[in-house]
Write a protein that holds these residues in place. Structure first.
Motif, PDB file in Angstrom:
ATOM      1  N   VAL A  53       1.256  -1.373   0.028  1.00  0.00           N
ATOM      2  CA  VAL A  53       0.090  -0.409   0.038  1.00  0.00           C
ATOM      3  C   VAL A  53       1.209   1.172  -0.344  1.00  0.00           C
ATOM      4  N   GLN A  98      -3.040   4.720  -1.542  1.00  0.00           N
ATOM      5  CA  GLN A  98      -3.873   4.544  -0.344  1.00  0.00           C
ATOM      6  C   GLN A  98      -4.091   6.397  -1.119  1.00  0.00           C
ATOM      7  N   GLU A 170      -6.828   2.125  -1.466  1.00  0.00           N
ATOM      8  CA  GLU A 170      -7.657   2.155   0.114  1.00  0.00           C
ATOM      9  C   GLU A 170      -7.544   3.274   0.680  1.00  0.00           C
ATOM     10  N   GLY A 222     -10.156  -0.862  -0.453  1.00  0.00           N
ATOM     11  CA  GLY A 222      -9.790  -0.835   1.495  1.00  0.00           C
ATOM     12  C   GLY A 222     -10.653   0.476   1.616  1.00  0.00           C
ATOM     13  N   ARG A 224      -8.823   1.880   5.323  1.00  0.00           N
ATOM     14  CA  ARG A 224      -7.978   2.183   6.853  1.00  0.00           C
ATOM     15  C   ARG A 224      -8.666   2.999   7.849  1.00  0.00           C
ATOM     16  N   HIS A 259      -8.764  -2.688   6.936  1.00  0.00           N
ATOM     17  CA  HIS A 259      -7.089  -2.323   7.473  1.00  0.00           C
ATOM     18  C   HIS A 259      -7.223  -1.328   8.794  1.00  0.00           C
TER      19      HIS A 259
END
Length: 357
Positions: A53, A98, A170, A222, A224, A259
């Motif tokens: 990532v 990210q 992410e 995704g 975090r 995450h």
């Protein structure tokens, strides 16, 4: 028997092991937020990770937090990222970008404009600027009609990421940045549909993720999160309720993974694991902590139900971290003095383990 080195199916990707290289700000981008050849080398050196990532990538100029960070909002930035993703793939790796909107954690000296946030509440401490640390400014509170534009920015950057060759994205919903600010009970003082109750405080995160899923697919998306984290002065009330509600909504969207950082009590995090039915990446050492995670931390969280384990500092200083952990080789320490200084020293100069002749 499942171990840290077992393969794992993440959406449509087969990961050869369960080690994830965590996102780490390195401020090595060129002017205009462009990725560089050194960045291609840096990530390709670490392609044995099950998943990489990247550092936080701003989805817009106003979303930029630190000087020297890369973006994904212009055609030139997309073109600059393509050699990076190609280098990782050529070395057999998989890489997600990210997407990080800094919100109030920014400065006019960096972006040329006043930062925006859920409310006109400044972050705690000093922020980085091109001329050094400066007190965090008071941001401009977003009007209700403006919020959707910033949720959509994540989706727009995700489309560009896929165009640049990334395997997915992410969303940075942790560590006091924009999504985290909306989740917060002291950075978010809104009285409209984005503030107050738990349902309202999670709304921006859900809208940003939903837009990204629509743009590039759930299997490429995704997020975090740092439950209970206090980065940049954010606070969160009712952490178990807040994150249970958020994870329930994310489950409906079917995102590739969540995450989590170990920013809350273990009991709370284990409870969230039970709530979340999908892939869980666990970062055993949260945020800017000085500790460097190791094999024991990874095995502990695999035993508690995590599917993948992310390593930050350990991957920074050990491009061959997978081999070192697999063979119980020494883990080199990271040089903090070179984290953000620019240049290749402390970036490309960490070597693989040297076996004795």
């Amino acid at each position: 028997m499942m171990t840290l080195f077992s393969s794992y199916q993440l959406g449509r990707l087969t990961l050869p092991n369960r080690l994830v290289m965590a996102p780490m700000t390195r401020v090595r981008a060129a002017a205009g937020g462009l990725a560089t050849p050194s960045m291609a080398t840096y990530y390709a050196q670490r392609a044995t990770a099950g998943l990489i990532v990247t550092e936080g990538v701003q989805p817009s100029l106003i979303g930029q937090s630190n000087p020297g960070t890369p973006g994904l909002y212009t055609d030139e930035q997309v073109a600059a990222w393509r050699p990076v993703t190609a280098a990782v793939h050529a070395n057999g790796g998989r890489i997600f970008a990210q997407i990080m909107h800094g919100g109030r954690v920014s400065h006019p000296d960096t972006t040329g404009t006043r930062p925006i946030a859920p409310s006109a509440v400044p972050a705690a401490g000093e922020v980085f600027t091109p001329t050094g640390p400066r007190p965090a400014p008071t941001p401009r509170a977003l009007d209700t009609a403006e919020v959707a534009e910033h949720a959509q920015a994540y989706a727009q950057a995700a489309r560009r990421a896929v165009d640049a060759g990334f395997d997915g994205v992410e969303l940075h919903g942790a560590n006091g940045y924009l999504i985290s600010q909306f989740l917060s009970s002291n950075a978010n003082l809104r009285t409209d549909l984005y503030g107050g109750s738990v349902v309202n405080r999670i709304r921006f995160a859900v809208e940003a993720v939903s837009a990204t899923v629509e743009a590039v697919g759930a299997h490429r998306t995704g997020i975090r999160l740092s439950p209970g984290g206090t980065f940049w002065g954010v606070e969160e009330t009712d952490v178990p309720e807040l994150y249970t509600a958020l994870l329930t909504e994310l489950a409906r969207l079917g995102v590739a993974y969540v995450h989590l950082e170990a920013t809350a009590e273990e009991e709370v995090l284990v409870g969230l694991r039970r709530t979340w039915p999908g892939t869980l990446i666990m970062n055993p050492v949260p945020g800017l902590g000085a500790k460097q995670a190791g094999r024991a931390d990874a095995d502990h969280w695999l035993g508690l139900g995590a599917d993948l384990i992310s390593f930050g500092r350990a991957f920074l200083a050990n491009p061959d971290l997978v081999e070192r952990l697999r063979n119980a080789l020494p883990i080199a320490p990271a040089d903090e003095a070179t984290f953000y200084q620019g240049g290749d020293r402390g970036y490309l100069t960490y070597s693989a383990h040297q076996y004795a002749a």
